[in-house]
Design a protein around this motif. Sequence first.
Motif, PDB file in Angstrom:
ATOM      1  N   PRO A  13       0.812  -1.232   0.000  1.00  0.00           N
ATOM      2  CA  PRO A  13       0.000   0.000   0.000  1.00  0.00           C
ATOM      3  C   PRO A  13       0.843   1.278   0.000  1.00  0.00           C
ATOM      4  CG  PRO A  13      -0.794  -1.554   1.653  1.00  0.00           C
ATOM      5  CD  PRO A  13       0.528  -2.057   1.185  1.00  0.00           C
ATOM      6  N   LEU A  14       2.120   1.191   0.347  1.00  0.00           N
ATOM      7  CA  LEU A  14       2.972   2.379   0.420  1.00  0.00           C
ATOM      8  C   LEU A  14       3.691   2.678  -0.888  1.00  0.00           C
ATOM      9  CD1 LEU A  14       4.640   1.708   3.903  1.00  0.00           C
ATOM     10  CD2 LEU A  14       2.561   3.011   3.406  1.00  0.00           C
ATOM     11  N   LEU A  15       3.595   1.777  -1.864  1.00  0.00           N
ATOM     12  CA  LEU A  15       4.323   1.950  -3.122  1.00  0.00           C
ATOM     13  C   LEU A  15       3.696   3.053  -3.976  1.00  0.00           C
ATOM     14  CD1 LEU A  15       4.903  -1.806  -4.084  1.00  0.00           C
ATOM     15  CD2 LEU A  15       6.533  -0.218  -3.007  1.00  0.00           C
ATOM     16  N   THR A  16       4.545   3.738  -4.732  1.00  0.00           N
ATOM     17  CA  THR A  16       4.118   4.756  -5.693  1.00  0.00           C
ATOM     18  C   THR A  16       4.589   4.349  -7.077  1.00  0.00           C
ATOM     19  OG1 THR A  16       6.145   6.052  -5.428  1.00  0.00           O
ATOM     20  CG2 THR A  16       4.331   6.502  -3.896  1.00  0.00           C
ATOM     21  N   ASP A  17       4.303   5.177  -8.066  1.00  0.00           N
ATOM     22  CA  ASP A  17       4.740   4.862  -9.437  1.00  0.00           C
ATOM     23  C   ASP A  17       6.261   4.820  -9.539  1.00  0.00           C
ATOM     24  OD1 ASP A  17       2.121   4.728 -10.202  1.00  0.00           O
ATOM     25  OD2 ASP A  17       2.044   6.802 -10.950  1.00  0.00           O
ATOM     26  N   GLY A  18       6.948   5.450  -8.608  1.00  0.00           N
ATOM     27  CA  GLY A  18       8.413   5.504  -8.698  1.00  0.00           C
ATOM     28  C   GLY A  18       9.117   4.474  -7.850  1.00  0.00           C
ATOM     29  N   SER A  29      11.268  -9.957   5.331  1.00  0.00           N
ATOM     30  CA  SER A  29      12.410  -9.171   4.861  1.00  0.00           C
ATOM     31  C   SER A  29      12.326  -9.013   3.354  1.00  0.00           C
ATOM     32  CB  SER A  29      13.727  -9.854   5.248  1.00  0.00           C
ATOM     33  OG  SER A  29      14.827  -9.146   4.726  1.00  0.00           O
ATOM     34  N   LEU A  30      12.360  -7.762   2.905  1.00  0.00           N
ATOM     35  CA  LEU A  30      12.298  -7.517   1.465  1.00  0.00           C
ATOM     36  C   LEU A  30      13.141  -6.295   1.107  1.00  0.00           C
ATOM     37  CD1 LEU A  30      10.219  -4.945   1.429  1.00  0.00           C
ATOM     38  CD2 LEU A  30       8.476  -6.719   1.510  1.00  0.00           C
ATOM     39  N   VAL A  31      13.244  -6.029  -0.192  1.00  0.00           N
ATOM     40  CA  VAL A  31      14.017  -4.897  -0.710  1.00  0.00           C
ATOM     41  C   VAL A  31      13.104  -4.047  -1.574  1.00  0.00           C
ATOM     42  CG1 VAL A  31      15.958  -4.179  -2.148  1.00  0.00           C
ATOM     43  CG2 VAL A  31      16.188  -6.180  -0.653  1.00  0.00           C
ATOM     44  N   ILE A  32      13.125  -2.739  -1.351  1.00  0.00           N
ATOM     45  CA  ILE A  32      12.376  -1.814  -2.196  1.00  0.00           C
ATOM     46  C   ILE A  32      13.363  -1.039  -3.055  1.00  0.00           C
ATOM     47  CG2 ILE A  32      10.352  -1.602  -0.732  1.00  0.00           C
ATOM     48  CD1 ILE A  32      11.570   0.842   0.550  1.00  0.00           C
ATOM     49  N   SER A  33      12.917  -0.655  -4.242  1.00  0.00           N
ATOM     50  CA  SER A  33      13.813  -0.033  -5.211  1.00  0.00           C
ATOM     51  C   SER A  33      13.036   1.005  -6.017  1.00  0.00           C
ATOM     52  CB  SER A  33      14.391  -1.104  -6.139  1.00  0.00           C
ATOM     53  OG  SER A  33      15.233  -0.540  -7.111  1.00  0.00           O
ATOM     54  N   GLY A  34      13.747   2.064  -6.445  1.00  0.00           N
ATOM     55  CA  GLY A  34      13.102   3.074  -7.277  1.00  0.00           C
ATOM     56  C   GLY A  34      13.613   4.470  -7.004  1.00  0.00           C
ATOM     57  N   GLU A  36      14.652   7.786  -5.283  1.00  0.00           N
ATOM     58  CA  GLU A  36      15.262   7.902  -3.963  1.00  0.00           C
ATOM     59  C   GLU A  36      14.285   8.434  -2.927  1.00  0.00           C
ATOM     60  OE1 GLU A  36      19.249   9.793  -1.821  1.00  0.00           O
ATOM     61  OE2 GLU A  36      18.703  10.360  -3.867  1.00  0.00           O
ATOM     62  N   ASP A  37      13.548   9.483  -3.272  1.00  0.00           N
ATOM     63  CA  ASP A  37      12.649  10.061  -2.281  1.00  0.00           C
ATOM     64  C   ASP A  37      11.546   9.088  -1.888  1.00  0.00           C
ATOM     65  OD1 ASP A  37      11.481  10.136  -4.765  1.00  0.00           O
ATOM     66  OD2 ASP A  37      10.587  12.121  -4.525  1.00  0.00           O
ATOM     67  N   ALA A  38      11.060   8.288  -2.842  1.00  0.00           N
ATOM     68  CA  ALA A  38      10.010   7.320  -2.539  1.00  0.00           C
ATOM     69  C   ALA A  38      10.533   6.196  -1.650  1.00  0.00           C
ATOM     70  CB  ALA A  38       9.438   6.737  -3.834  1.00  0.00           C
ATOM     71  N   VAL A  39      11.740   5.714  -1.966  1.00  0.00           N
ATOM     72  CA  VAL A  39      12.327   4.627  -1.174  1.00  0.00           C
ATOM     73  C   VAL A  39      12.624   5.105   0.245  1.00  0.00           C
ATOM     74  CG1 VAL A  39      14.337   3.123  -0.935  1.00  0.00           C
ATOM     75  CG2 VAL A  39      13.264   3.417  -3.179  1.00  0.00           C
ATOM     76  N   VAL A  40      13.179   6.312   0.365  1.00  0.00           N
ATOM     77  CA  VAL A  40      13.500   6.863   1.690  1.00  0.00           C
ATOM     78  C   VAL A  40      12.226   7.062   2.507  1.00  0.00           C
ATOM     79  CG1 VAL A  40      14.403   8.883   2.899  1.00  0.00           C
ATOM     80  CG2 VAL A  40      15.647   7.936   0.944  1.00  0.00           C
ATOM     81  N   ARG A  41      11.151   7.515   1.852  1.00  0.00           N
ATOM     82  CA  ARG A  41       9.894   7.738   2.564  1.00  0.00           C
ATOM     83  C   ARG A  41       9.343   6.436   3.123  1.00  0.00           C
ATOM     84  NH1 ARG A  41       4.984   6.775   1.056  1.00  0.00           N
ATOM     85  NH2 ARG A  41       5.589   6.501  -1.137  1.00  0.00           N
ATOM     86  N   SER A  64      13.009  -2.201 -10.717  1.00  0.00           N
ATOM     87  CA  SER A  64      12.118  -1.070 -10.448  1.00  0.00           C
ATOM     88  C   SER A  64      11.802  -0.381 -11.777  1.00  0.00           C
ATOM     89  CB  SER A  64      12.803  -0.082  -9.498  1.00  0.00           C
ATOM     90  OG  SER A  64      13.742   0.727 -10.182  1.00  0.00           O
ATOM     91  N   PRO A  65      10.949   0.636 -11.759  1.00  0.00           N
ATOM     92  CA  PRO A  65      10.661   1.360 -13.005  1.00  0.00           C
ATOM     93  C   PRO A  65      11.899   1.942 -13.679  1.00  0.00           C
ATOM     94  CG  PRO A  65       9.013   1.881 -11.359  1.00  0.00           C
ATOM     95  CD  PRO A  65      10.052   1.057 -10.659  1.00  0.00           C
TER      96      PRO A  65
END
Length: 339
Positions: A13-18, A29-34, A36-41, A64-65
């Motif tokens: 639910p926290l993911l954005t287009d970026g 445990s997972l990894v998010i990518s994309g 920088e501002d979206a990942v940091v948030r 990631s995109p």
Amino acid sequence: MAAVQATEDEITPLLTDGAAIAAINSPTSLVISGDEDAVVRIASAMEEQGRKTKRLTVSHAFHSPHIDPMLDEFHTIAAQLTYQEPTIPVVSTLTGRQATGDDLRTAQYWTDQVRGAVRFADATTTLATLGTTTIVEAGPDGVLSSMVQNTTDTITTIPLLRRDRPEADTLVTALAQLHTHTTLDWQNYLTGSGAKQVDLPTYAFQHQRYWLDAPTTKGDATDLGLTNTNHPLLGAAMAIADRDEYVFTSRLSLHTHPWLTDHTVADTVLLPGTAFVEVAVRAAQHVGAGGVEELTLAAPLVLPERCGVQVQVVVGNADESGRRTLQVHSRPDADGDDS
């Protein structure tokens, strides 16, 4: 890219287009990518909940995109390759399920593999379901092995290499561990390493022992007409027949009392002063005295390196007030040797 302690349902639910989920390493445990501002948030939101996060040192935001601009060229090159039917079963980290030959022979599958999330946790679960009991990690460290252990407790993982450890030693150690779980082709390994097999000797193996011997069991003092004190420093007690005096006897050595080596002064093992107090108190209790009023140490009791020390504790007659004298005597064994 950032590693986050969270589940897929919590992050989606926290993911954005970026931003996207790049990998699901274990159920939590997972990894998010994309971007920088979206990942940091997203990582910050998890940190506020007390979750662990770690920014990864990478050159690109993989899976990631940000990968989209290269997908067409990648697909074109992948379509020019010739694919063969796999000779062993393959569990896909794209789907988390066992892949078919048709899956792996298409350029689209490998294109989706580059862009989609690496579903490592699902693949691990599938392996366990298929009856896999041992996994060998062929990589520079044991990172994937820890991910497997966090997903299932039915699979043993063995990494072939470990960071900052000698490669040859780690590899041979891993093979030895693997040998305890399955059958290895040692002849193939020995041929490649330049070693050879030799026949076992026809005589019994010669062993060199490194562990400490257990302390010898003492005999029952009552068989000798003495009273057993049930104390580690006093072996037996004897009341003098014609007077109100007692003699306590014992034998101390570094073999029977190895903990005494903890009290070493100038490379010499001495019986601690607290041990004298313990002996005096136990003797006082045995003769019905209330306690020890004063104890003077005239000379240290030295414990020889090889033989033992015979100890006698003499408790004198009680005076009009009920007080008794106490003396501790010691002498080395005449020819004793505990080695």
